[in-house]
Design a protein around this motif. Structure first.
Motif, PDB file in Angstrom:
ATOM      1  N   ILE A  65       0.875  -1.167   0.000  1.00 57.42           N
ATOM      2  CA  ILE A  65       0.000   0.000   0.000  1.00 57.42           C
ATOM      3  C   ILE A  65       0.912   1.216   0.000  1.00 57.42           C
ATOM      4  O   ILE A  65       1.745   1.379   0.890  1.00 57.42           O
ATOM      5  CB  ILE A  65      -0.925   0.030   1.233  1.00 57.42           C
ATOM      6  CG1 ILE A  65      -1.803  -1.209   1.266  1.00 57.42           C
ATOM      7  CG2 ILE A  65      -1.777   1.302   1.217  1.00 57.42           C
ATOM      8  CD1 ILE A  65      -2.603  -1.372   2.539  1.00 57.42           C
ATOM      9  N   ASP A  66       0.756   2.039  -1.035  1.00 63.34           N
ATOM     10  CA  ASP A  66       1.577   3.240  -1.157  1.00 63.34           C
ATOM     11  C   ASP A  66       0.729   4.350  -1.766  1.00 63.34           C
ATOM     12  O   ASP A  66       0.164   4.184  -2.846  1.00 63.34           O
ATOM     13  CB  ASP A  66       2.795   2.959  -2.037  1.00 63.34           C
ATOM     14  CG  ASP A  66       3.769   4.129  -2.081  1.00 63.34           C
ATOM     15  OD1 ASP A  66       3.785   4.926  -1.129  1.00 63.34           O
ATOM     16  OD2 ASP A  66       4.496   4.244  -3.082  1.00 63.34           O
ATOM     17  N   ASP A  67       0.638   5.459  -1.056  1.00 68.58           N
ATOM     18  CA  ASP A  67      -0.087   6.628  -1.549  1.00 68.58           C
ATOM     19  C   ASP A  67      -1.527   6.281  -1.948  1.00 68.58           C
ATOM     20  O   ASP A  67      -1.981   6.631  -3.034  1.00 68.58           O
ATOM     21  CB  ASP A  67       0.674   7.263  -2.705  1.00 68.58           C
ATOM     22  CG  ASP A  67       0.251   8.700  -2.955  1.00 68.58           C
ATOM     23  OD1 ASP A  67      -0.273   9.343  -2.019  1.00 68.58           O
ATOM     24  OD2 ASP A  67       0.415   9.173  -4.103  1.00 68.58           O
ATOM     25  N   ASN A  68      -2.216   5.552  -1.076  1.00 70.26           N
ATOM     26  CA  ASN A  68      -3.604   5.110  -1.269  1.00 70.26           C
ATOM     27  C   ASN A  68      -3.807   4.225  -2.500  1.00 70.26           C
ATOM     28  O   ASN A  68      -4.891   4.169  -3.062  1.00 70.26           O
ATOM     29  CB  ASN A  68      -4.563   6.290  -1.308  1.00 70.26           C
ATOM     30  CG  ASN A  68      -4.995   6.690   0.084  1.00 70.26           C
ATOM     31  OD1 ASN A  68      -4.441   6.229   1.083  1.00 70.26           O
ATOM     32  ND2 ASN A  68      -5.989   7.540   0.171  1.00 70.26           N
ATOM     33  N   ILE A  69      -2.757   3.505  -2.898  1.00 76.87           N
ATOM     34  CA  ILE A  69      -2.848   2.507  -3.960  1.00 76.87           C
ATOM     35  C   ILE A  69      -2.518   1.151  -3.348  1.00 76.87           C
ATOM     36  O   ILE A  69      -1.449   0.970  -2.763  1.00 76.87           O
ATOM     37  CB  ILE A  69      -1.857   2.786  -5.117  1.00 76.87           C
ATOM     38  CG1 ILE A  69      -2.093   4.167  -5.726  1.00 76.87           C
ATOM     39  CG2 ILE A  69      -1.942   1.683  -6.174  1.00 76.87           C
ATOM     40  CD1 ILE A  69      -3.379   4.312  -6.490  1.00 76.87           C
ATOM     41  N   LEU A  70      -3.464   0.211  -3.472  1.00 73.72           N
ATOM     42  CA  LEU A  70      -3.244  -1.165  -3.023  1.00 73.72           C
ATOM     43  C   LEU A  70      -2.776  -1.958  -4.238  1.00 73.72           C
ATOM     44  O   LEU A  70      -3.496  -2.055  -5.229  1.00 73.72           O
ATOM     45  CB  LEU A  70      -4.545  -1.762  -2.468  1.00 73.72           C
ATOM     46  CG  LEU A  70      -4.538  -3.249  -2.133  1.00 73.72           C
ATOM     47  CD1 LEU A  70      -3.574  -3.557  -0.997  1.00 73.72           C
ATOM     48  CD2 LEU A  70      -5.941  -3.728  -1.792  1.00 73.72           C
ATOM     49  N   ALA A  71      -1.569  -2.488  -4.192  1.00 74.62           N
ATOM     50  CA  ALA A  71      -1.003  -3.259  -5.299  1.00 74.62           C
ATOM     51  C   ALA A  71      -0.808  -4.701  -4.859  1.00 74.62           C
ATOM     52  O   ALA A  71      -0.194  -4.966  -3.826  1.00 74.62           O
ATOM     53  CB  ALA A  71       0.322  -2.657  -5.748  1.00 74.62           C
ATOM     54  N   VAL A  72      -1.334  -5.626  -5.648  1.00 72.18           N
ATOM     55  CA  VAL A  72      -1.225  -7.055  -5.367  1.00 72.18           C
ATOM     56  C   VAL A  72      -0.554  -7.702  -6.569  1.00 72.18           C
ATOM     57  O   VAL A  72      -0.980  -7.519  -7.706  1.00 72.18           O
ATOM     58  CB  VAL A  72      -2.618  -7.700  -5.161  1.00 72.18           C
ATOM     59  CG1 VAL A  72      -2.483  -9.164  -4.835  1.00 72.18           C
ATOM     60  CG2 VAL A  72      -3.398  -6.967  -4.087  1.00 72.18           C
ATOM     61  N   ARG A  84      -2.251  -6.454  -9.950  1.00 74.18           N
ATOM     62  CA  ARG A  84      -3.471  -5.651  -9.968  1.00 74.18           C
ATOM     63  C   ARG A  84      -3.285  -4.529  -8.957  1.00 74.18           C
ATOM     64  O   ARG A  84      -2.773  -4.745  -7.862  1.00 74.18           O
ATOM     65  CB  ARG A  84      -4.707  -6.460  -9.556  1.00 74.18           C
ATOM     66  CG  ARG A  84      -5.130  -7.597 -10.443  1.00 74.18           C
ATOM     67  CD  ARG A  84      -5.957  -7.279 -11.666  1.00 74.18           C
ATOM     68  NE  ARG A  84      -7.013  -6.307 -11.596  1.00 74.18           N
ATOM     69  CZ  ARG A  84      -8.312  -6.569 -11.759  1.00 74.18           C
ATOM     70  NH1 ARG A  84      -8.721  -7.803 -11.922  1.00 74.18           N
ATOM     71  NH2 ARG A  84      -9.196  -5.608 -11.756  1.00 74.18           N
ATOM     72  N   SER A  85      -3.714  -3.345  -9.326  1.00 72.96           N
ATOM     73  CA  SER A  85      -3.635  -2.179  -8.445  1.00 72.96           C
ATOM     74  C   SER A  85      -5.019  -1.569  -8.293  1.00 72.96           C
ATOM     75  O   SER A  85      -5.794  -1.524  -9.254  1.00 72.96           O
ATOM     76  CB  SER A  85      -2.674  -1.139  -9.013  1.00 72.96           C
ATOM     77  OG  SER A  85      -1.374  -1.659  -9.073  1.00 72.96           O
ATOM     78  N   PHE A  86      -5.292  -1.080  -7.077  1.00 69.16           N
ATOM     79  CA  PHE A  86      -6.590  -0.507  -6.776  1.00 69.16           C
ATOM     80  C   PHE A  86      -6.388   0.826  -6.063  1.00 69.16           C
ATOM     81  O   PHE A  86      -5.680   0.890  -5.062  1.00 69.16           O
ATOM     82  CB  PHE A  86      -7.393  -1.441  -5.869  1.00 69.16           C
ATOM     83  CG  PHE A  86      -7.560  -2.823  -6.445  1.00 69.16           C
ATOM     84  CD1 PHE A  86      -8.598  -3.108  -7.307  1.00 69.16           C
ATOM     85  CD2 PHE A  86      -6.647  -3.825  -6.133  1.00 69.16           C
ATOM     86  CE1 PHE A  86      -8.740  -4.369  -7.846  1.00 69.16           C
ATOM     87  CE2 PHE A  86      -6.787  -5.093  -6.665  1.00 69.16           C
ATOM     88  CZ  PHE A  86      -7.834  -5.367  -7.537  1.00 69.16           C
ATOM     89  N   ALA A  87      -7.005   1.881  -6.585  1.00 68.22           N
ATOM     90  CA  ALA A  87      -6.980   3.182  -5.921  1.00 68.22           C
ATOM     91  C   ALA A  87      -7.973   3.134  -4.774  1.00 68.22           C
ATOM     92  O   ALA A  87      -9.154   2.858  -4.979  1.00 68.22           O
ATOM     93  CB  ALA A  87      -7.336   4.284  -6.905  1.00 68.22           C
ATOM     94  N   LEU A  88      -7.487   3.344  -3.580  1.00 66.43           N
ATOM     95  CA  LEU A  88      -8.346   3.277  -2.400  1.00 66.43           C
ATOM     96  C   LEU A  88      -9.053   4.609  -2.194  1.00 66.43           C
ATOM     97  O   LEU A  88      -8.425   5.668  -2.306  1.00 66.43           O
ATOM     98  CB  LEU A  88      -7.517   2.937  -1.163  1.00 66.43           C
ATOM     99  CG  LEU A  88      -6.780   1.599  -1.205  1.00 66.43           C
ATOM    100  CD1 LEU A  88      -5.872   1.457   0.010  1.00 66.43           C
ATOM    101  CD2 LEU A  88      -7.767   0.445  -1.275  1.00 66.43           C
ATOM    102  N   PRO A  89     -10.340   4.576  -1.872  1.00 62.66           N
ATOM    103  CA  PRO A  89     -11.043   5.823  -1.578  1.00 62.66           C
ATOM    104  C   PRO A  89     -10.478   6.449  -0.307  1.00 62.66           C
ATOM    105  O   PRO A  89      -9.954   5.749   0.558  1.00 62.66           O
ATOM    106  CB  PRO A  89     -12.491   5.402  -1.372  1.00 62.66           C
ATOM    107  CG  PRO A  89     -12.562   3.943  -1.554  1.00 62.66           C
ATOM    108  CD  PRO A  89     -11.195   3.416  -1.799  1.00 62.66           C
ATOM    109  N   GLU A  90     -10.602   7.749  -0.206  1.00 63.87           N
ATOM    110  CA  GLU A  90     -10.092   8.446   0.984  1.00 63.87           C
ATOM    111  C   GLU A  90     -10.817   8.008   2.248  1.00 63.87           C
ATOM    112  O   GLU A  90     -10.307   8.178   3.344  1.00 63.87           O
ATOM    113  CB  GLU A  90     -10.228   9.959   0.784  1.00 63.87           C
ATOM    114  CG  GLU A  90      -9.449  10.445  -0.406  1.00 63.87           C
ATOM    115  CD  GLU A  90      -8.506  11.560  -0.063  1.00 63.87           C
ATOM    116  OE1 GLU A  90      -8.495  12.023   1.083  1.00 63.87           O
ATOM    117  OE2 GLU A  90      -7.761  11.946  -0.974  1.00 63.87           O
ATOM    118  N   SER A  91     -11.993   7.428   2.098  1.00 68.35           N
ATOM    119  CA  SER A  91     -12.760   6.986   3.261  1.00 68.35           C
ATOM    120  C   SER A  91     -12.181   5.736   3.922  1.00 68.35           C
ATOM    121  O   SER A  91     -12.567   5.395   5.035  1.00 68.35           O
ATOM    122  CB  SER A  91     -14.219   6.720   2.852  1.00 68.35           C
ATOM    123  OG  SER A  91     -14.288   5.714   1.870  1.00 68.35           O
ATOM    124  N   VAL A  92     -11.232   5.051   3.273  1.00 67.69           N
ATOM    125  CA  VAL A  92     -10.646   3.824   3.830  1.00 67.69           C
ATOM    126  C   VAL A  92      -9.563   4.168   4.849  1.00 67.69           C
ATOM    127  O   VAL A  92      -8.707   5.019   4.610  1.00 67.69           O
ATOM    128  CB  VAL A  92     -10.055   2.933   2.710  1.00 67.69           C
ATOM    129  CG1 VAL A  92      -9.242   1.788   3.292  1.00 67.69           C
ATOM    130  CG2 VAL A  92     -11.158   2.396   1.827  1.00 67.69           C
TER     131      VAL A  92
END
Length: 140
Positions: A63-70, A97-105
């Motif tokens: 997890i880096d800069d609200n990006i979850l990378a798997v 796969r990378s996912f931009a995490l919402p600020e609410s997480v």
């Protein structure tokens, strides 16, 4: 590519293409992209990736800069071939796969588990993002 004539129209024969040994460009270049389900609940998000046939040690999760990378890599690019195969499809495979995490997480409270081929993430929402109970105002 072979063609099949059907009702005066030509269709490519996918079966012929699928069973060609080099359909994927060789296993060295084969990459899979696991299917994903994302569900939002009142208090959290649930993210699930379908990645059967792996072990927990195969995964790299960041997890880096609200990006979850798997990502995961399985197999070896180099091996001693002592047997003569008619066809060999086992080998190296990888995905990312990378996912931009919402600020609410709440990034600090994310957890993950892997069971029966499903990689699951629990992404709790920040306290301030949770729904507030209805408030009734009295007139003064």
């Amino acid at each position: 590519m072979s063609l099949i004539k059907r009702n005066d129209m030509l269709f490519p024969s996918l079966m012929n293409e699928i069973f060609k040994p080099d359909w994927f460009g060789g296993m060295e270049n084969f990459k899979t992209f696991p299917a994903v389900n994302i569900k939002e609940n009142e208090k959290d998000f649930e993210l699930a990736l379908s990645v059967p046939g792996r072990s927990k040690e195969d995964f790299n999760i960041e997890i880096d800069d609200n990006i979850l990378a798997v990502s995961a890599e399985v197999g070896s690019r180099k091996e001693d071939v002592k047997e003569s195969y008619t066809r060999k499809e086992f080998g190296y495979a990888s995905f990312k796969r990378s996912f931009a995490l919402p600020e609410s997480v709440d990034v600090e409270k994310i957890d993950a588990s892997y069971e029966n081929g499903i990689l699951k993430f629990h992404l709790p929402k920040r306290e301030e993002a949770l729904p507030k109970p209805k408030r009734v105002l009295e007139l003064s």
